[in-house]
Design a protein around this motif. Structure first.
Motif, PDB file in Angstrom:
ATOM      1  N   ARG A   3       0.744  -1.332   0.054  1.00 41.14           N
ATOM      2  CA  ARG A   3      -0.018  -0.020   0.122  1.00 41.14           C
ATOM      3  C   ARG A   3       1.032   1.367   0.033  1.00 41.14           C
ATOM      4  O   ARG A   3       0.233   2.304  -0.452  1.00 41.14           O
ATOM      5  N   TRP A  63      -2.485  -1.831  -6.540  1.00 39.36           N
ATOM      6  CA  TRP A  63      -1.650  -0.902  -5.444  1.00 39.36           C
ATOM      7  C   TRP A  63      -2.204  -1.177  -3.969  1.00 39.36           C
ATOM      8  O   TRP A  63      -3.092  -0.716  -3.338  1.00 39.36           O
ATOM      9  N   GLY A  64      -1.388  -2.307  -3.212  1.00 38.33           N
ATOM     10  CA  GLY A  64      -1.907  -2.684  -2.030  1.00 38.33           C
ATOM     11  C   GLY A  64      -3.271  -3.340  -2.177  1.00 38.33           C
ATOM     12  O   GLY A  64      -3.728  -3.756  -3.275  1.00 38.33           O
TER      13      GLY A  64
END
Length: 609
Positions: A255, A455-456
């Motif tokens: 993240r 993204w995470g």
């Protein structure tokens, strides 16, 4: 008693004298030695014979073949020293070994053929310096590639022909008749292969010319054969084990950086920290060790991974650099390594909860999307795991076919693949329009594709934008809006769009009251945008009212920036210095304890198709 200033001044002189007596700083030795090697190489090739020296009188007592062999050796050693000079400046161990072996031969040739005591002494002095500072030349060899053999054949062949013409003309008083330039060139070509040519000489000059031409031809063949047949290292790739470790780090710490997933490119190298809790991914381009984004993993373990990265750079004498790291990453890099940082641009990030098409600022995007929807286009936003194999294959083929360049672009913000089973969490947005009967294209109703990587756990980062050139304008805007509107259903809270280089300069330069320097800098960027999409990408991102997160380039010193810029452009695919694909397979060096694999190919900054 002298005052403090006098005492300080008086203490400086002995200190400077001691520094001079100690000689050059060790880190400066490779540069000095490389320059000296270049000068001595030129002396071996072009320094005139001293026919009126005492050494000349003594050399006349030796057999004529000795002088001819010395002439050939002088030219060959000079050429090789010129080729080795750059390797010595980069502290390459193999260049050091070759130079130490060649300098005594060059010294003997200077004495026996050119009759120059000074040239002999300079060669021996340089050899002594190399031996004295041998510990400074410990860099490992660069990645090997077969195409260098062809490049060597072309370059060395041209140099040999040029020098051969000079050698043929270097004895004008001994030439029989007045041979034409064509005859002289023919004599050179035959001589490079060891045969007699059409030019005749008197007074034994034919032996000197023949030996020299034969030596040039032998040098060209020998160096080309060495480069062509030396054993290759296997091409480095991200191994399944490395990829699994990176995915574990991303699952816990992904993240933090929107570029983290791009570390999973399978043509990158990776170095892990001693604890295994952090890693740095990189590629070596033209002697530049180019990392991308922030280190992957626990921030507390970043220094260990960075130390391994710098150790590998020192071991190979590569220039370290980082492209596109965040502000936090830049602070850690500069603190741990002493490198410097420069703002490169800004990343556009949209918070899904704040995104809306309402309001005056979004009017242009809203009108464009409505117009395209009225034209019959439909959108679908799904996880890659939810698409069937046939549809994924069609999307892959369409994305490759719609690419606007021969080479795939991207490195720091591109994954280089679509629909891999390991990337099931990726998001694919597609635009469709039913065609008239009989007019359906090769990919059915598919008109545009956007590919987002994770993204995470609650974000995604735009990786690829492709569209059919025959489709209506605005496909990218349509799909970005569709992805943002579908994000809540996918449990996505933030979306990273494209990276805009020099965004702040463009934004400030167009504001009222901008100074002449800022306006001039903006004008230059607008001019360069004709080729590199600098301004257009910034304006495209700005349509979606994102927040801007700065990204930085980290470098060792200012004079490295042009080299780093060229390497980055090569990695991104904007500049190609390679030979055709058939000759471009480049093997990589064996991994060291901190380094696991070396990158081969790159793909670059996210950009509008």
């Amino acid at each position: 008693m002298p005052d403090s200033q006098d005492a300080e001044t008086s203490g400086e002189v002995p200190h400077r004298i001691r520094r001079l007596l100690r000689g050059p700083r060790p880190e400066a030795v490779p540069t000095v030695v490389g320059t000296a090697c270049t000068l001595i190489g030129l002396m071996d090739i072009v320094f005139p014979r001293l026919r009126h020296s005492r050494v000349h009188a003594l050399a006349e007592l030796l057999p004529g073949a000795v002088s001819s062999l010395a002439a050939a050796a002088s030219i060959v050693v000079g050429l090789l020293l010129l080729m080795l000079a750059h390797g010595l400046k980069r502290r390459k161990r193999r260049a050091w070994v070759a130079a130490v072996a060649l300098l005594p031969v060059g010294a003997a040739a200077q004495l026996l053929y050119r009759h120059s005591v000074i040239g002999m002494v300079l060669s021996l002095v340089l050899m002594g310096v190399l031996i004295r500072y041998r510990a400074e030349f410990a860099a490992l060899p660069d990645p090997r590639s077969r195409w260098m053999a062809l490049a060597n054949l072309v370059v060395m062949g041209a140099v040999s022909v040029t020098l051969g013409l000079l050698i043929v003309r270097s004895h004008p008083d001994a030439i029989e008749g007045s041979p034409s330039l064509g005859a002289q060139l023919e004599h050179v070509l035959w001589g490079l292969f060891g045969f007699e040519g059409p030019v005749d000489y008197r007074h034994g000059a034919d032996y000197t010319v023949g030996y020299s031409l034969g030596a040039l031809g032998l040098l060209t063949v020998a160096t080309t054969a060495y480069l062509a047949f030396r054993p290759e290292h296997p091409a480095a790739r991200l191994t399944p084990g490395d990829e699994e470790r990176l995915r574990e780090l991303l699952a816990t710490h992904g993240r933090r950086d929107s570029l983290g997933h791009f570390a999973l490119r399978r043509d990158k190298a990776v170095v892990f920290s001693p604890s295994g809790k952090a890693a740095v991914c990189y590629r070596v381009v033209s002697g530049v060790m180019l990392a991308s984004g922030d280190p992957v993993g626990d921030v507390e373990a970043w220094p260990g991974a960075i130390a391994c990265f710098m150790e590998e750079a020192r071991a190979h004498s590569w220039t370290p650099a980082v492209m596109g790291c965040s502000e936090t990453g830049g602070e850690v890099w500069t603190r741990e390594t002493g490198l410097d940082a420069l703002e490169l641009g800004d990343e556009a990030i949209v918070d899904v909860a704040d995104f809306t098409l309402s309001g005056r600022a979004m009017r242009n995007v809203r009108q464009m999307v409505k117009r395209i929807e009225r034209a019959g286009y439909q959108t679908r936003v799904r996880r890659a795991a939810d698409l069937g194999p046939e549809e994924l294959e069609a999307i892959r083929r369409a994305a490759a076919d719609w690419r606007g360049t021969d080479t795939e672009r991207g490195f720091s913000m591109a994954l280089g693949r679509i629909g891999d089973p390991a990337d099931g969490d990726a998001v694919i947005a597609t635009a469709h329009k039913a065609a008239d009967e009989g007019a359906e294209g090769p990919y059915g109703d598919l008109k545009a594709v956007l590919h987002f990587v994770p993204w995470g756990r609650d974000g995604m980062s735009l990786e690829l934008m492709r569209r059919d050139r025959s489709a209506d304008p605005g496909m990218n805007e349509l799909l970005i809006v569709a992805a943002l509107q579908a994000a809540p259903e996918l449990d996505v809270e933030r979306v990273s769009l494209n990276f805009a280089m020099f965004r702040s300069a463009l934004a400030r330069g167009e504001k009222l009251g901008a100074g002449p320097v800022l306006r001039g800098w903006r004008a230059l960027l607008v001019f360069l945008s004709r080729w590199f999409q600098i301004e257009s990408l910034y304006k495209f991102n700005a349509k979606f009212q994102p927040r801007w997160e700065p990204r930085f380039v980290v470098f060792r010193n200012t004079r490295d920036l042009p080299r780093i810029g060229l390497a980055a452009m090569q990695a991104e695919g904007f500049v190609s210095l390679a030979l055709p694909r058939l000759l471009r397979r480049g093997p990589r060096p064996e991994p060291r304890p901190c380094a696991h694999r070396q990158m081969a190919d790159g793909q670059g900054l996210q950009q509008a198709a």
